[in-house]
Motif scaffolding. Structure first.
Motif, PDB file in Angstrom:
ATOM      1  N   ASP A 241       0.815  -1.202   0.000  1.00 33.38           N
ATOM      2  CA  ASP A 241       0.000   0.000   0.000  1.00 33.38           C
ATOM      3  C   ASP A 241       0.855   1.261   0.000  1.00 33.38           C
ATOM      4  OD1 ASP A 241       0.934   0.263   2.602  1.00 33.38           O
ATOM      5  OD2 ASP A 241      -0.870  -0.592   3.497  1.00 33.38           O
ATOM      6  N   LEU A 242       0.192   2.393  -0.088  1.00 31.84           N
ATOM      7  CA  LEU A 242       0.868   3.689  -0.180  1.00 31.84           C
ATOM      8  C   LEU A 242       1.665   3.992   1.078  1.00 31.84           C
ATOM      9  CD1 LEU A 242       1.361   6.424  -1.570  1.00 31.84           C
ATOM     10  CD2 LEU A 242      -0.819   7.213  -0.606  1.00 31.84           C
ATOM     11  N   GLU A 243       1.133   3.643   2.230  1.00 30.00           N
ATOM     12  CA  GLU A 243       1.827   3.938   3.487  1.00 30.00           C
ATOM     13  C   GLU A 243       3.179   3.238   3.552  1.00 30.00           C
ATOM     14  OE1 GLU A 243       0.938   3.846   8.315  1.00 30.00           O
ATOM     15  OE2 GLU A 243      -0.367   2.792   6.911  1.00 30.00           O
ATOM     16  N   SER A 244       3.245   1.991   3.095  1.00 30.49           N
ATOM     17  CA  SER A 244       4.513   1.255   3.117  1.00 30.49           C
ATOM     18  C   SER A 244       5.522   1.868   2.155  1.00 30.49           C
ATOM     19  CB  SER A 244       4.269  -0.213   2.761  1.00 30.49           C
ATOM     20  OG  SER A 244       3.443  -0.842   3.721  1.00 30.49           O
ATOM     21  N   VAL A 245       5.061   2.309   0.986  1.00 24.19           N
ATOM     22  CA  VAL A 245       5.964   2.940   0.010  1.00 24.19           C
ATOM     23  C   VAL A 245       6.500   4.256   0.555  1.00 24.19           C
ATOM     24  CG1 VAL A 245       6.091   3.971  -2.288  1.00 24.19           C
ATOM     25  CG2 VAL A 245       4.904   1.797  -1.962  1.00 24.19           C
ATOM     26  N   GLN A 246       5.648   5.059   1.158  1.00 28.13           N
ATOM     27  CA  GLN A 246       6.102   6.330   1.720  1.00 28.13           C
ATOM     28  C   GLN A 246       7.100   6.112   2.854  1.00 28.13           C
ATOM     29  OE1 GLN A 246       2.310   8.056   2.784  1.00 28.13           O
ATOM     30  NE2 GLN A 246       2.130   9.150   0.835  1.00 28.13           N
ATOM     31  N   ALA A 247       6.854   5.110   3.687  1.00 31.07           N
ATOM     32  CA  ALA A 247       7.795   4.813   4.766  1.00 31.07           C
ATOM     33  C   ALA A 247       9.137   4.370   4.208  1.00 31.07           C
ATOM     34  CB  ALA A 247       7.209   3.726   5.676  1.00 31.07           C
ATOM     35  N   ALA A 248       9.131   3.577   3.160  1.00 29.88           N
ATOM     36  CA  ALA A 248      10.379   3.114   2.555  1.00 29.88           C
ATOM     37  C   ALA A 248      11.173   4.270   1.960  1.00 29.88           C
ATOM     38  CB  ALA A 248      10.080   2.064   1.489  1.00 29.88           C
ATOM     39  N   ILE A 249      10.493   5.198   1.303  1.00 36.45           N
ATOM     40  CA  ILE A 249      11.188   6.334   0.695  1.00 36.45           C
ATOM     41  C   ILE A 249      11.765   7.251   1.767  1.00 36.45           C
ATOM     42  CG2 ILE A 249      10.819   8.403  -0.702  1.00 36.45           C
ATOM     43  CD1 ILE A 249       8.916   6.798  -2.420  1.00 36.45           C
ATOM     44  N   ARG A 250      11.050   7.430   2.871  1.00 39.71           N
ATOM     45  CA  ARG A 250      11.609   8.206   3.985  1.00 39.71           C
ATOM     46  C   ARG A 250      12.849   7.525   4.540  1.00 39.71           C
ATOM     47  NH1 ARG A 250       6.126   8.740   5.526  1.00 39.71           N
ATOM     48  NH2 ARG A 250       6.436   7.138   7.135  1.00 39.71           N
ATOM     49  N   MET A 251      12.810   6.218   4.645  1.00 42.80           N
ATOM     50  CA  MET A 251      13.966   5.478   5.133  1.00 42.80           C
ATOM     51  C   MET A 251      15.155   5.610   4.178  1.00 42.80           C
ATOM     52  SD  MET A 251      14.960   3.297   7.628  1.00 42.80           S
ATOM     53  CE  MET A 251      13.525   2.550   8.312  1.00 42.80           C
ATOM     54  N   ILE A 252      14.894   5.566   2.874  1.00 46.14           N
ATOM     55  CA  ILE A 252      15.954   5.753   1.890  1.00 46.14           C
ATOM     56  C   ILE A 252      16.586   7.136   2.031  1.00 46.14           C
ATOM     57  CG2 ILE A 252      16.384   6.081  -0.586  1.00 46.14           C
ATOM     58  CD1 ILE A 252      16.347   3.191   0.184  1.00 46.14           C
ATOM     59  N   GLY A 253      15.754   8.150   2.297  1.00 46.33           N
ATOM     60  CA  GLY A 253      16.290   9.491   2.516  1.00 46.33           C
ATOM     61  C   GLY A 253      17.250   9.540   3.692  1.00 46.33           C
ATOM     62  N   TYR A 254      16.915   8.825   4.762  1.00 39.56           N
ATOM     63  CA  TYR A 254      17.811   8.773   5.921  1.00 39.56           C
ATOM     64  C   TYR A 254      19.118   8.086   5.562  1.00 39.56           C
ATOM     65  CZ  TYR A 254      19.880   6.813  10.133  1.00 39.56           C
ATOM     66  OH  TYR A 254      20.768   6.416  11.097  1.00 39.56           O
ATOM     67  N   TYR A 255      19.030   6.958   4.855  1.00 36.75           N
ATOM     68  CA  TYR A 255      20.245   6.233   4.485  1.00 36.75           C
ATOM     69  C   TYR A 255      21.140   7.067   3.574  1.00 36.75           C
ATOM     70  CZ  TYR A 255      18.324   1.892   6.408  1.00 36.75           C
ATOM     71  OH  TYR A 255      17.830   0.938   7.256  1.00 36.75           O
ATOM     72  N   GLU A 256      20.548   7.821   2.656  1.00 43.45           N
ATOM     73  CA  GLU A 256      21.354   8.621   1.740  1.00 43.45           C
ATOM     74  C   GLU A 256      21.992   9.805   2.452  1.00 43.45           C
ATOM     75  OE1 GLU A 256      22.132   7.631  -1.496  1.00 43.45           O
ATOM     76  OE2 GLU A 256      21.290   5.938  -0.398  1.00 43.45           O
ATOM     77  N   GLU A 257      21.299  10.374   3.415  1.00 46.29           N
ATOM     78  CA  GLU A 257      21.915  11.434   4.212  1.00 46.29           C
ATOM     79  C   GLU A 257      23.109  10.880   4.991  1.00 46.29           C
ATOM     80  OE1 GLU A 257      20.844  14.439   7.939  1.00 46.29           O
ATOM     81  OE2 GLU A 257      19.303  13.160   7.040  1.00 46.29           O
ATOM     82  N   THR A 258      22.948   9.688   5.527  1.00 45.86           N
ATOM     83  CA  THR A 258      24.054   9.040   6.222  1.00 45.86           C
ATOM     84  C   THR A 258      25.218   8.800   5.274  1.00 45.86           C
ATOM     85  OG1 THR A 258      22.566   7.959   7.780  1.00 45.86           O
ATOM     86  CG2 THR A 258      24.739   6.981   7.507  1.00 45.86           C
ATOM     87  N   TYR A 259      24.921   8.334   4.066  1.00 45.32           N
ATOM     88  CA  TYR A 259      25.972   8.062   3.078  1.00 45.32           C
ATOM     89  C   TYR A 259      26.749   9.334   2.741  1.00 45.32           C
ATOM     90  CZ  TYR A 259      28.145   6.563  -1.294  1.00 45.32           C
ATOM     91  OH  TYR A 259      29.045   6.285  -2.294  1.00 45.32           O
ATOM     92  N   ARG A 260      26.067  10.460   2.597  1.00 47.93           N
ATOM     93  CA  ARG A 260      26.761  11.709   2.284  1.00 47.93           C
ATOM     94  C   ARG A 260      27.682  12.131   3.423  1.00 47.93           C
ATOM     95  NH1 ARG A 260      21.682  12.911  -0.102  1.00 47.93           N
ATOM     96  NH2 ARG A 260      20.938  13.803   1.840  1.00 47.93           N
ATOM     97  N   ARG A 261      27.228  11.946   4.663  1.00 51.05           N
ATOM     98  CA  ARG A 261      28.089  12.310   5.794  1.00 51.05           C
ATOM     99  C   ARG A 261      29.301  11.407   5.869  1.00 51.05           C
ATOM    100  NH1 ARG A 261      25.854  11.322  10.322  1.00 51.05           N
ATOM    101  NH2 ARG A 261      23.753  10.658   9.757  1.00 51.05           N
ATOM    102  N   ILE A 262      29.144  10.138   5.516  1.00 46.60           N
ATOM    103  CA  ILE A 262      30.296   9.233   5.486  1.00 46.60           C
ATOM    104  C   ILE A 262      31.271   9.653   4.397  1.00 46.60           C
ATOM    105  CG2 ILE A 262      30.981   6.863   4.958  1.00 46.60           C
ATOM    106  CD1 ILE A 262      28.533   5.884   6.397  1.00 46.60           C
ATOM    107  N   GLN A 263      30.749  10.044   3.235  1.00 47.18           N
ATOM    108  CA  GLN A 263      31.620  10.493   2.158  1.00 47.18           C
ATOM    109  C   GLN A 263      32.400  11.734   2.558  1.00 47.18           C
ATOM    110  OE1 GLN A 263      32.359   9.066  -0.866  1.00 47.18           O
ATOM    111  NE2 GLN A 263      31.278   7.339   0.018  1.00 47.18           N
ATOM    112  N   GLU A 264      31.757  12.665   3.247  1.00 47.13           N
ATOM    113  CA  GLU A 264      32.458  13.855   3.717  1.00 47.13           C
ATOM    114  C   GLU A 264      33.572  13.477   4.692  1.00 47.13           C
ATOM    115  OE1 GLU A 264      29.535  16.386   5.374  1.00 47.13           O
ATOM    116  OE2 GLU A 264      28.580  16.865   3.454  1.00 47.13           O
ATOM    117  N   LEU A 265      33.297  12.496   5.540  1.00 48.55           N
ATOM    118  CA  LEU A 265      34.311  12.041   6.486  1.00 48.55           C
ATOM    119  C   LEU A 265      35.497  11.431   5.754  1.00 48.55           C
ATOM    120  CD1 LEU A 265      34.991  11.566   9.519  1.00 48.55           C
ATOM    121  CD2 LEU A 265      33.917   9.333   9.286  1.00 48.55           C
ATOM    122  N   ILE A 266      35.221  10.629   4.718  1.00 53.47           N
ATOM    123  CA  ILE A 266      36.301   9.987   3.967  1.00 53.47           C
ATOM    124  C   ILE A 266      37.104  11.015   3.191  1.00 53.47           C
ATOM    125  CG2 ILE A 266      36.787   8.362   2.095  1.00 53.47           C
ATOM    126  CD1 ILE A 266      34.389   6.758   2.984  1.00 53.47           C
TER     127      ILE A 266
END
Length: 392
Positions: A241-266
């Motif tokens: 359903d739509l709620e599960s898709v929206q939750a997944a996309i929000r989670m992806i946003g968190y993971y990508e923000e984390t990835y950018r901070r790791i790249q800055e650290l590297i």
């Protein structure tokens, strides 16, 4: 022989069944060889999890046994959902896994991240398929004791019930869940936005291949959220359903923000010692291609150079300015005051117009370079040589 002739006792033939060799069904493995991993997965078609304390050890073990180790290739194939086939001389029969499911969970120390983000794993897209977790607040929370009077829910028991219900789903005669119409429309609009961002980049070298893997990760997470909702009586199993898709996309946003901070650290770690040498190889105005060539000479990868250019342009006191597409110019940032210089002002520390330099009459300076100075009353240095040194 026993199966064909039977076990004769007292002249009478008795039924004899040929026993098959038992196979241990394992889900979580830590220390393994690629051949053992495939063999374990063969007898557990639901999927396996590779749990390693130091994920760097997993990558370092790729070439441990022989140079023809296909672990990385097998992981990439499994992520794509393609069948895995292993033909070995030591195996009695080939291993065929039609629907591979290999999960990897591991950790790494921040100072060892450059060893994980190697060029070879960036090029083949292996790291683009990982989801990274790196907290913003790195402070460790302290332990708190209670007197036992506060009732606490049995979280472990609740999770056990949820996971047992998910594991009880039939396999392989399960159902395929499609997205609901509104969920699919939301998912397509989100990913089309990413495609438009990628298409707007003219230089292919600046395109992050990771963005093209986000749709697969988001779809997987959508299915996970839907299954969890069903296991907690919060939703059905007819579709995603739509709620599960929206939750997944929000989670992806968190993971990508984390990835950018790791790249800055590297990048900060890689550029730290090489920044001066790298910058010295560049002119006052240079192109991204010049920066890449200079980066190779000091041991910086192509991606590290692009991250460094972006970081040096966007930091509070930027060292670079992007004046055109792929063209940069060095800036002259305000340097901190030297601790051994004094402020040459027309007043004392508490008064006067600070910043107005007064030179001795015997000093002849054709050009003054404005630099921030710090007053040190205990030192009175008014000679021409010292002031020239401070100005430089």
């Amino acid at each position: 022989m026993l199966a064909s002739s039977g076990n004769r006792r007292g002249g009478e033939a008795e039924d004899c069944t040929l026993l098959r060799k038992p196979q241990l069904v394992t889900t979580v493995i830590s220390d393994f060889t690629p051949e053992a991993m495939m063999s374990i997965h063969q007898y557990n078609p639901r999927g396996i999890a590779l749990v390693v304390d130091e994920i760097r050890a997993l990558f370092n073990s790729v070439k441990r046994y022989n140079n023809r180790n296909n672990l990385i290739e097998d992981l990439l194939t499994a992520y794509s959902g393609q069948p895995l086939k292993v033909i070995r001389k030591s195996e009695a029969r080939p291993i065929l896994i039609k629907n591979p499911c290999i999960n990897i969970i591991g950790s790494a120390q921040t100072n060892l991240l450059p060893e994980i983000f190697r060029a070879e794993y960036m090029v083949n897209g292996l790291l683009d398929r990982f989801l990274f977790v790196y907290p913003k607040d790195r402070r460790i929370s302290g332990w708190k004791r209670d007197d036992g009077t506060i009732a606490r829910p049995d979280l472990v028991g609740q999770w056990r019930e949820v996971l047992n219900r998910i594991v009880s789903l039939p396999y392989p005669t399960g159902v395929v869940l499609n997205m609901a119409d509104d969920a699919e429309e939301y998912f397509y609009n989100w990913y089309n936005g990413i495609i438009e961002e990628v298409n707007a980049i003219e230089d292919d070298a600046e395109v992050e291949s990771r963005k093209m893997k986000l749709n697969g990760n988001a779809a997987r997470l959508s299915l996970v959220f839907q299954a969890l909702k069903w296991a907690t009586d919060g939703g059905g199993m007819q579709c995603v359903d739509l709620e599960s898709v929206q939750a997944a996309i929000r989670m992806i946003g968190y993971y990508e923000e984390t990835y950018r901070r790791i790249q800055e650290l590297i990048v900060t770690s890689n550029i730290g010692e090489s920044k001066e040498a790298w910058s010295s190889l560049l002119g006052d105005t240079f192109t991204a291609g010049n920066a890449i060539v200079a980066g190779k000479r000091v041991g910086l990868s192509r991606r590290s150079v692009y991250y460094a250019l972006k970081q040096l342009c966007c930091q509070p006191n930027p060292l670079l300015e992007k004046i055109d597409h792929g063209t940069y110019r060095k800036l002259c940032p305000n340097k901190p005051a030297a601790p051994c210089t004094i402020a040459l002002s027309d007043g004392e520390t508490g008064g006067g117009r600070a910043g107005r330099c007064i030179l001795p009459q015997s000093t002849n300076v054709k050009r003054l370079i404005p630099i921030p100075l710090q007053r040190c009353p205990e030192i009175e240095l008014w000679t021409k040589d010292v002031y020239d040194w401070c100005a430089r």
